[in-house]
Design an enzyme around this catalytic site. Structure first.
Site, PDB file in Angstrom:
ATOM      1  N   LYS A 273      91.929  54.855  37.617  1.00 57.59           N
ATOM      2  CA  LYS A 273      92.758  54.389  38.732  1.00 57.59           C
ATOM      3  C   LYS A 273      93.456  55.593  39.341  1.00 57.59           C
ATOM      4  O   LYS A 273      93.835  56.511  38.612  1.00 57.59           O
ATOM      5  CB  LYS A 273      93.865  53.456  38.202  1.00 57.59           C
ATOM      6  CG  LYS A 273      93.413  52.059  37.946  1.00 57.59           C
ATOM      7  CD  LYS A 273      94.650  51.187  37.755  1.00 57.59           C
ATOM      8  CE  LYS A 273      94.441  50.271  36.586  1.00 57.59           C
ATOM      9  NZ  LYS A 273      95.579  49.688  35.997  1.00 57.59           N
TER      10      LYS A 273
ATOM     11  N   ARG B 171      98.556  59.938  33.715  1.00 58.97           N
ATOM     12  CA  ARG B 171      99.123  59.036  32.716  1.00 58.97           C
ATOM     13  C   ARG B 171      98.451  59.351  31.375  1.00 58.97           C
ATOM     14  O   ARG B 171      97.225  59.385  31.277  1.00 58.97           O
ATOM     15  CB  ARG B 171      98.833  57.592  33.092  1.00 58.97           C
ATOM     16  CG  ARG B 171      99.384  56.663  32.058  1.00 58.97           C
ATOM     17  CD  ARG B 171      98.868  55.280  32.226  1.00 58.97           C
ATOM     18  NE  ARG B 171      99.456  54.449  31.193  1.00 58.97           N
ATOM     19  CZ  ARG B 171      98.924  53.326  30.775  1.00 58.97           C
ATOM     20  NH1 ARG B 171      97.791  52.897  31.279  1.00 58.97           N
ATOM     21  NH2 ARG B 171      99.511  52.620  29.834  1.00 58.97           N
TER      22      ARG B 171
ATOM     23  N   HIS C  70     104.267  51.692  27.001  1.00 59.26           N
ATOM     24  CA  HIS C  70     104.814  51.183  28.273  1.00 59.26           C
ATOM     25  C   HIS C  70     106.152  51.856  28.601  1.00 59.26           C
ATOM     26  O   HIS C  70     106.970  51.300  29.346  1.00 59.26           O
ATOM     27  CB  HIS C  70     105.087  49.656  28.230  1.00 59.26           C
ATOM     28  CG  HIS C  70     103.877  48.799  28.097  1.00 59.26           C
ATOM     29  ND1 HIS C  70     103.852  47.652  27.335  1.00 59.26           N
ATOM     30  CD2 HIS C  70     102.651  48.910  28.650  1.00 59.26           C
ATOM     31  CE1 HIS C  70     102.656  47.092  27.411  1.00 59.26           C
ATOM     32  NE2 HIS C  70     101.908  47.834  28.198  1.00 59.26           N
TER      33      HIS C  70
ATOM     34  N   GLY D 135      98.779  43.577  28.297  1.00 58.65           N
ATOM     35  CA  GLY D 135      99.474  44.215  27.174  1.00 58.65           C
ATOM     36  C   GLY D 135     100.948  43.883  27.368  1.00 58.65           C
ATOM     37  O   GLY D 135     101.409  43.828  28.504  1.00 58.65           O
TER      38      GLY D 135
ATOM     39  N   ARG E 208      95.516  40.783  22.004  1.00 59.63           N
ATOM     40  CA  ARG E 208      96.042  41.405  20.769  1.00 59.63           C
ATOM     41  C   ARG E 208      96.981  40.440  20.062  1.00 59.63           C
ATOM     42  O   ARG E 208      97.757  39.722  20.705  1.00 59.63           O
ATOM     43  CB  ARG E 208      96.807  42.693  21.099  1.00 59.63           C
ATOM     44  CG  ARG E 208      95.940  43.753  21.697  1.00 59.63           C
ATOM     45  CD  ARG E 208      96.742  45.039  21.934  1.00 59.63           C
ATOM     46  NE  ARG E 208      96.149  45.779  23.023  1.00 59.63           N
ATOM     47  CZ  ARG E 208      96.834  46.351  24.006  1.00 59.63           C
ATOM     48  NH1 ARG E 208      98.148  46.315  24.015  1.00 59.63           N
ATOM     49  NH2 ARG E 208      96.202  46.997  24.960  1.00 59.63           N
TER      50      ARG E 208
ATOM     51  N   ARG F 171      97.001  32.725  33.324  1.00 61.89           N
ATOM     52  CA  ARG F 171      96.827  31.661  34.323  1.00 61.89           C
ATOM     53  C   ARG F 171      95.796  30.640  33.858  1.00 61.89           C
ATOM     54  O   ARG F 171      96.012  29.431  33.981  1.00 61.89           O
ATOM     55  CB  ARG F 171      96.391  32.242  35.672  1.00 61.89           C
ATOM     56  CG  ARG F 171      97.532  32.900  36.393  1.00 61.89           C
ATOM     57  CD  ARG F 171      97.056  33.748  37.526  1.00 61.89           C
ATOM     58  NE  ARG F 171      96.294  34.905  37.033  1.00 61.89           N
ATOM     59  CZ  ARG F 171      96.004  35.955  37.767  1.00 61.89           C
ATOM     60  NH1 ARG F 171      96.366  36.003  39.016  1.00 61.89           N
ATOM     61  NH2 ARG F 171      95.339  36.970  37.250  1.00 61.89           N
TER      62      ARG F 171
ATOM     63  N   GLU G 142     104.695  52.196  37.579  1.00 63.40           N
ATOM     64  CA  GLU G 142     104.475  53.346  36.699  1.00 63.40           C
ATOM     65  C   GLU G 142     103.935  54.548  37.479  1.00 63.40           C
ATOM     66  O   GLU G 142     104.269  55.693  37.177  1.00 63.40           O
ATOM     67  CB  GLU G 142     103.507  52.944  35.578  1.00 63.40           C
ATOM     68  CG  GLU G 142     104.161  51.984  34.590  1.00 63.40           C
ATOM     69  CD  GLU G 142     103.161  51.175  33.782  1.00 63.40           C
ATOM     70  OE1 GLU G 142     102.563  50.243  34.352  1.00 63.40           O
ATOM     71  OE2 GLU G 142     102.984  51.475  32.593  1.00 63.40           O
TER      72      GLU G 142
HETATM   73  P1  AMP Z   1      98.995  43.031  34.014  1.00 63.33           P
HETATM   74  O1  AMP Z   1      98.376  43.495  32.747  1.00 63.33           O
HETATM   75  O2  AMP Z   1     100.396  43.524  34.214  1.00 63.33           O
HETATM   76  O3  AMP Z   1      98.124  43.233  35.224  1.00 63.33           O
HETATM   77  O4  AMP Z   1      99.159  41.414  33.885  1.00 63.33           O
HETATM   78  C1  AMP Z   1      98.056  40.566  33.716  1.00 63.33           C
HETATM   79  C2  AMP Z   1      98.588  39.184  33.385  1.00 63.33           C
HETATM   80  O5  AMP Z   1      99.428  38.745  34.445  1.00 63.33           O
HETATM   81  C3  AMP Z   1      97.485  38.130  33.229  1.00 63.33           C
HETATM   82  O6  AMP Z   1      97.709  37.370  32.052  1.00 63.33           O
HETATM   83  C4  AMP Z   1      97.680  37.252  34.452  1.00 63.33           C
HETATM   84  O7  AMP Z   1      97.373  35.917  34.166  1.00 63.33           O
HETATM   85  C5  AMP Z   1      99.162  37.392  34.734  1.00 63.33           C
HETATM   86  N1  AMP Z   1      99.435  37.059  36.126  1.00 63.33           N
HETATM   87  C6  AMP Z   1      99.091  37.750  37.223  1.00 63.33           C
HETATM   88  N2  AMP Z   1      99.444  37.083  38.342  1.00 63.33           N
HETATM   89  C7  AMP Z   1     100.016  35.933  37.938  1.00 63.33           C
HETATM   90  C8  AMP Z   1     100.592  34.795  38.597  1.00 63.33           C
HETATM   91  N3  AMP Z   1     100.637  34.735  39.929  1.00 63.33           N
HETATM   92  N4  AMP Z   1     101.099  33.806  37.829  1.00 63.33           N
HETATM   93  C9  AMP Z   1     101.061  33.865  36.500  1.00 63.33           C
HETATM   94  N5  AMP Z   1     100.528  34.906  35.812  1.00 63.33           N
HETATM   95  C10 AMP Z   1     100.022  35.913  36.514  1.00 63.33           C
END
Ligand code: AMP
Length: 397
Positions: A14, A91, A180, A212, A241, A285, A384
């Protein structure tokens, strides 16, 4: 000043290009499936246009060459000359005990990173590879490393030593490091700004809830405890995890199922958490949708997730001798109204009063507790990449 931020993983990379005068993102992208067939680069240049380049990308070097080409491209680029990039921030997942702060990378730094690579065998080697490729392609540009572990180096010994024979710490560095850190540090700082109170006077529990997930106790601006340990496996229930479990389960299951240490490691890291308990998905979700239809395992997975966060908030309040604010960040923390509601439910005894209307919100910096709530609850989207860019600028200026 323009800073390129790179997060180099084993098969993905990324990146974001920042204009530091305005702290704005000029372009960002993601390279996926490096070294695997059907690799591609997704790129956005701030004009709202999304470009996808499908191309064979067998190595990180070719990936970074391609990303530089897109930044310089006449059609959709944002740079006229590569020399507009003043420095590159990387990172790095694990800095061991060597790095309590971000650092300019030289040969000695790379050697130290290689020395701690076995603490994060999946993450540090691709991080180091990203640095080496950038050094090769942009030899006169300073490279800076920003470590996920650095913020937690302030933890006291009682928080980071495992109750194992002390020699394992001495010989192999077996201790809690936490991860994190860039995110926990950033949201704690934003919280102090939003509350208009000095960070040095605040006790904050920061909840980074994404695929995570980890919680940190940030007292007077310093991390005094966090839920992840030697690796990112410890602590909260995560997408795949398991988080905290009785360690005796590991040899027990290995024997019962006749599986190797590597297979067990894979189960704990890739097949547990929300996915393992729900049997449906690692994505909260999907699990939420199944729970709404009455799927028992999905309901249990979410209950477990929320309950574990709540327990850590209680534990860290005790560890800090009080609490002023609880911050939610990352995918779930920023977006899931119900998760925040469930975690905060029952914390009235601590002085948390949730404002339901304010909590009915996603992805914005906002206080979600009532004006008279003794403890403030808040949503703060993490950033980040911006922290990496800021640290890089500071170190090279
Ligand atoms: P990340 O690792 O920070 O990208 O977070 C991923 C997690 O965020 C996944 O479990 C997604 O289901 C959750 N997530 C992302 N958008 C939403 C949303 N609008 N409502 C609920 N959970 C979400």
């Amino acid at each position: 000043m323009k800073i390129l931020v790179i997060n180099s993983g084993s098969s993905s990379l990324k990146y974001q290009l920042f204009n530091m005068e305005t702290e704005s993102v000029l372009a960002k992208g993601l390279i996926q499936r490096i070294g695997i067939e059907d690799s591609f680069l997704e790129y956005e240049n701030g004009s709202g246009e999304e470009i996808v380049i499908e191309k064979d990308i067998p190595t990180h070097k070719l990936g970074i060459e391609l990303l530089l080409e897109t930044l310089l491209s006449e059609d959709h680029g944002v740079l006229e000359d590569i020399n507009e990039i003043e420095a590159v921030g990387h990172r790095i997942v694990h800095g061991g005990e060597e790095f309590a702060e971000s650092a300019v990378i030289d040969n000695q730094t790379i050697k130290k990173l290689e020395d701690v690579a076995d603490l994060a065998p999946l993450h540090n080697p691709p991080n180091i590879m990203g640095i080496k490729v950038c050094q090769e392609l942009m030899p006169d540009k300073p490279q800076v490393g920003v470590f996920d572990t650095a913020f937690h180096q302030s933890m006291p010994e009682k928080a980071y030593i495992y109750a194992l024979p002390y020699e394992y710490y001495k010989k192999h560095g077996v201790r809690r490091y936490g991860f994190h850190g860039t995110s926990h540090g950033y949201v704690a700082q934003r919280a102090s700004k939003m509350l208009d109170q000095p960070l040095e006077e605040l006790k904050i529990v920061t909840c980074h809830l994404g695929n995570g997930a980890s919680v940190a106790a940030v007292k007077n601006g310093k991390s005094v405890d966090t839920s992840m340990g030697l690796t990112p496996l410890e602590g909260l229930v995560m997408g795949t995890r398991c988080g905290d479990i009785d360690p005796a389960i590991i040899p027990f299951i290995m024997e019962k199922e006749n599986i190797s240490a590597a297979e067990m490691d894979n189960i704990l890291n890739k097949e547990s958490g929300l996915l393992g308990v729900s049997g449906i998905s690692s994505d909260s979700r999907d699990v939420g949708n199944a729970a709404a239809k009455g799927n028992h395992q999905a309901e249990t997975a979410l209950d477990l997730f929320n309950y574990r966060v709540k327990k850590y908030i209680g534990a860290y309040t005790a560890a800090m001798g009080g609490i002023d604010a609880i911050v939610f960040t990352a995918g779930i923390g920023e977006n899931s109204i119900e998760t925040r509601e469930k975690i905060l439910e029952g914390l009235e005894y601590l002085g948390v009063k949730v404002d339901e209307n304010a909590n009915n919100c996603r992805g914005k910096e906002v206080i979600i507790s009532t004006d008279d709530s003794k403890v403030k609850a808040m949503i703060i989207p993490t950033n980040e990449e911006l922290v990496i860019a800021r640290d890089t600028m500071e170190l090279v200026s």
